[in-house]
Design an enzyme around this catalytic site. Structure first.
Site, short mmCIF file in Angstrom:
data_model
loop_
_atom_site.label_atom_id
_atom_site.label_comp_id
_atom_site.label_asym_id
_atom_site.label_seq_id
_atom_site.Cartn_x
_atom_site.Cartn_y
_atom_site.Cartn_z
N CYS A 69 -12.79 -10.25 -9.70
CA CYS A 69 -13.30 -10.56 -11.04
C CYS A 69 -12.59 -9.76 -12.12
CB CYS A 69 -14.79 -10.27 -11.10
SG CYS A 69 -15.70 -11.26 -9.91
N GLN A 90 3.18 -0.85 5.52
CA GLN A 90 1.96 -0.13 5.88
C GLN A 90 2.07 0.57 7.24
OE1 GLN A 90 -1.00 0.38 4.22
NE2 GLN A 90 -0.25 -0.64 2.40
C1 LIG Z 1 2.73 -1.63 -0.99
C2 LIG Z 1 3.20 -2.80 -0.20
C3 LIG Z 1 4.33 -3.56 -0.59
C4 LIG Z 1 5.05 -3.30 -1.89
O1 LIG Z 1 5.81 -2.13 -1.83
P1 LIG Z 1 6.29 -1.45 -3.22
O2 LIG Z 1 7.19 -0.36 -2.77
O3 LIG Z 1 5.05 -0.97 -3.89
O4 LIG Z 1 7.00 -2.51 -3.98
C5 LIG Z 1 4.74 -4.60 0.21
N1 LIG Z 1 4.08 -4.89 1.36
C6 LIG Z 1 3.01 -4.19 1.77
C7 LIG Z 1 2.35 -4.55 3.06
C8 LIG Z 1 2.53 -3.13 1.01
O5 LIG Z 1 1.46 -2.45 1.42
#
Ligand SMILES: *Cc1c(COP(=O)(O)O)cnc(C)c1O
Length: 397
Positions: free
Chosen positions: A328, A182
Site C-alpha cells: 500500500c 542473497q
Molecule cells: C538486493 C538484491 C538484488 C539487487 O542487488 P543490488 O546490488 O542492490 O542492485 C538482486 N537480487 C536479489 C535476490 C537481491 O536480494
C-alpha cells in the site's frame, strides 16, 4: 519503552559494512587513488589491489579470477547476464525461462526483453516457493537460450535447487544463470560443483559496501556487453573502476565465506527462537517460504486480518526495522509477486512481515521483538474490520 533501541532486522535489504572492511577501503579514496589503467607506480598498486580482490571473489565461489567481472551490484549483474546472453544468442533462439519469484532485477529485465521480441516463460513455484524440475525440463525447447533461477529468494528465503536446474540446462545445451545475491555468505556457493554458467552477487548483502558487485561468467560463455567505452574488465565492462568498492567487496566476501558456517548456525538458532516465540504468543500466523530449505536469517510470516504497513510503522516506533510484502505504501495495490506466487490470498499477503537476521542480532534482540510484536498485532487487530467479522463469525464476544 525506555531509551532508544535499534533492532535492525532487515538484512535482506542491506547490511552495514563491517568496520574492518571500511578500514581496508579508506586508503583507496586518498593516497592510493591511482587509475588502474595508468602505468606509473600508484596506478600499478591500484591494479594490484583489484587483482587481489578479483582473486578473493573467485576463490569464494570456486571460480578463476578471469571469470569474475566487476559490476555496480546485483541489478547490473542480473541485467548483464540476461540481456547479454539474449543479444549474443538471439539468432539461435529467442526463448528465456525464469521463475515467477525472481527479484525485479531479473523479472523487469525479462519483461523488457519480451518487448524486444523475446519469449519468456515464468515458471510457477509450489506453496513453499520451490520451482519444479520437471516443469523446467518441460519448458525447455530448441529455441531456449537461457534459464535464470535465483539461488535464494530475498522475500521468503526459500533456497532453489540450482545444481539440479543447472544439470538439466547442461544436458539440453542451455545457459544457466543464478542470482546468488542473497546466498553468498549465508549458504555454500560453488560455481563448479553447482555447474552454473553465470552468477550474480552484490557486496552490500554480505557486509561490504553498496554499489559494487560481480558477475561470474564461466570461461567460454559468450555474451554482449552492456557498457561500452574503455577496455576495463577484459574489455567487457567499460568505466574507471570503483577502486575502494572493489577492495571492500574482495575483503568482505573473503570474510563472509570464511565465517559462513558459523553465521548460518547462529542465525538458524536465532530464527527458530523468533519463529517459535511468535507462534506461541500470536494466533492466526502462517510461516511463508520453506520450513527448512531456507536462508538461515530469513523469517517471513503472515498475520491474518492486518496490514504489513501498520506493523512496520508500530515496529519502527518501537525501534525495530523490518519489511513487508504488502504494497500500500509503495503506491501499488498489488502485494508482493512472491507471496502471490506461493498461493497467498491478497489479504494474507498484505499481512506479511519479513524479519531478516544478521551479524549484529542477539537473543536479546529476538526477545525484544517477541515482547514488542504481540501488542502491536493485538492493537491492529482490534482496529481491523476483518478481525471483527471473523470474531462475529466465531460467535466470540
Ligand atoms: C538486493 C538484491 C538484488 C539487487 O542487488 P543490488 O546490488 O542492490 O542492485 C538482486 N537480487 C536479489 C535476490 C537481491 O536480494
Amino acid at each position: 519503552m525506555t531509551g532508544r533501541r535499534l533492532v535492525y532486522m532487515d538484512h535482506a535489504a542491506t547490511t552495514p559494512a563491517a568496520p574492518e572492511i571500511v578500514e581496508a577501503m579508506l586508503p583507496y579514496f586518498t593516497e592510493r587513488f591511482g587509475n588502474p589503467s595508468s602505468i606509473y607506480g600508484i596506478a600499478r598498486e591500484s591494479k594490484a589491489a583489484i587483482d587481489t580482490a578479483r582473486e578473493q571473489v573467485a576463490h569464494a565461489i570456486n571460480a578463476s579470477p578471469e571469470e569474475i567481472y566487476i559490476t555496480s551490484g546485483g541489478t547490473e549483474s542480473d541485467n548483464w547476464a540476461i540481456k547479454g546472453v539474449a543479444y549474443a544468442h538471439r539468432k539461435r533462439g529467442k526463448r528465456i525461462i525464469t521463475s515467477a519469484i525472481e527479484h525485479h532485477a531479473v523479472l523487469h529485465t525479462c519483461q523488457y526483453l519480451e518487448r524486444q521480441g523475446f519469449e519468456v516463460t515464468y515458471l510457477p513455484v509450489d506453496e513453499f516457493g520451490r520451482v519444479s524440475l520437471s516443469a523446467l525440463a518441460d519448458a525447455i525447447t530448441d529455441e531456449t537460450i537461457l534459464v535464470s533461477i535465483m539461488a535464494a529468494n530475498n522475500e521468503i528465503g526459500t533456497l532453489e535447487p540450482i545444481a539440479d536446474c543447472a544439470r538439466i540446462c547442461r544436458e539440453r545445451g542451455v545457459y544457466f544463470h543464478t542470482d546468488a545475491v542473497q546466498a553468498i555468505g549465508s549458504v555454500p556457493v560453488d560455481v563448479r560443483a553447482q555447474d552454473v554458467d553465470l552468477l550474480s552477487l552484490s557486496a552490500h548483502k554480505f557486509y561490504g559496501p553498496k554499489g559494487i558487485g560481480a558477475l561470474y561468467i564461466r570461461k567460454g560463455v559468450r555474451l554482449d556487453n552492456l557498457l561500452h567505452g574503455g577496455s576495463q574488465e577484459q574489455r567487457h565492462r567499460a568505466g574507471t573502476e570503483n577502486l575502494a568498492g572493489i577492495v571492500g567487496m574482495g575483503a568482505a566476501i573473503e570474510r563472509a565465506v570464511g565465517r559462513q558456517e558459523e553465521y548460518a548456525r547462529r542465525l538458524t538458532s536465532l530464527r527458530k527462537r523468533l519463529l517459535s516465540g511468535i507462534m506461541e504468543r500470536i494466533e492466526h500466523v502462517r510461516l511463508n517460504g520453506h520450513p527448512t530449505e531456507r536462508l538461515p536469517g530469513n523469517l517471513n510470516c503472515s498475520f491474518e486480518f492486518i496490514e504489513g504497513e501498520g506493523m512496520l510503522l508500530l515496529l519502527d516506533h518501537a525501534g525495530v526495522a523490518a519489511s513487508t510484502g504488502s504494497a500500500c505504501t509503495s503506491g501499488s495495490l498489488e502485494p508482493s509477486h512472491v507471496l502471490l506466487a506461493i498461493g497467498l490470498e491478497h489479504a494474507t499477503a498484505h499481512g506479511s512481515l519479513r524479519l531478516t537476521l544478521g551479524e549484529s542480532n542477539t537473543e536479546a534482540d529476538v526477545d525484544y521483538v517477541l515482547e514488542a510484536l504481540p501488542p502491536i498485532v493485538e492493537r491492529l487487530r482490534t482496529m481491523s474490520p476483518l478481525y471483527a467479522d471473523y470474531r462475529r463469525s466465531c460467535n466470540v464476544q
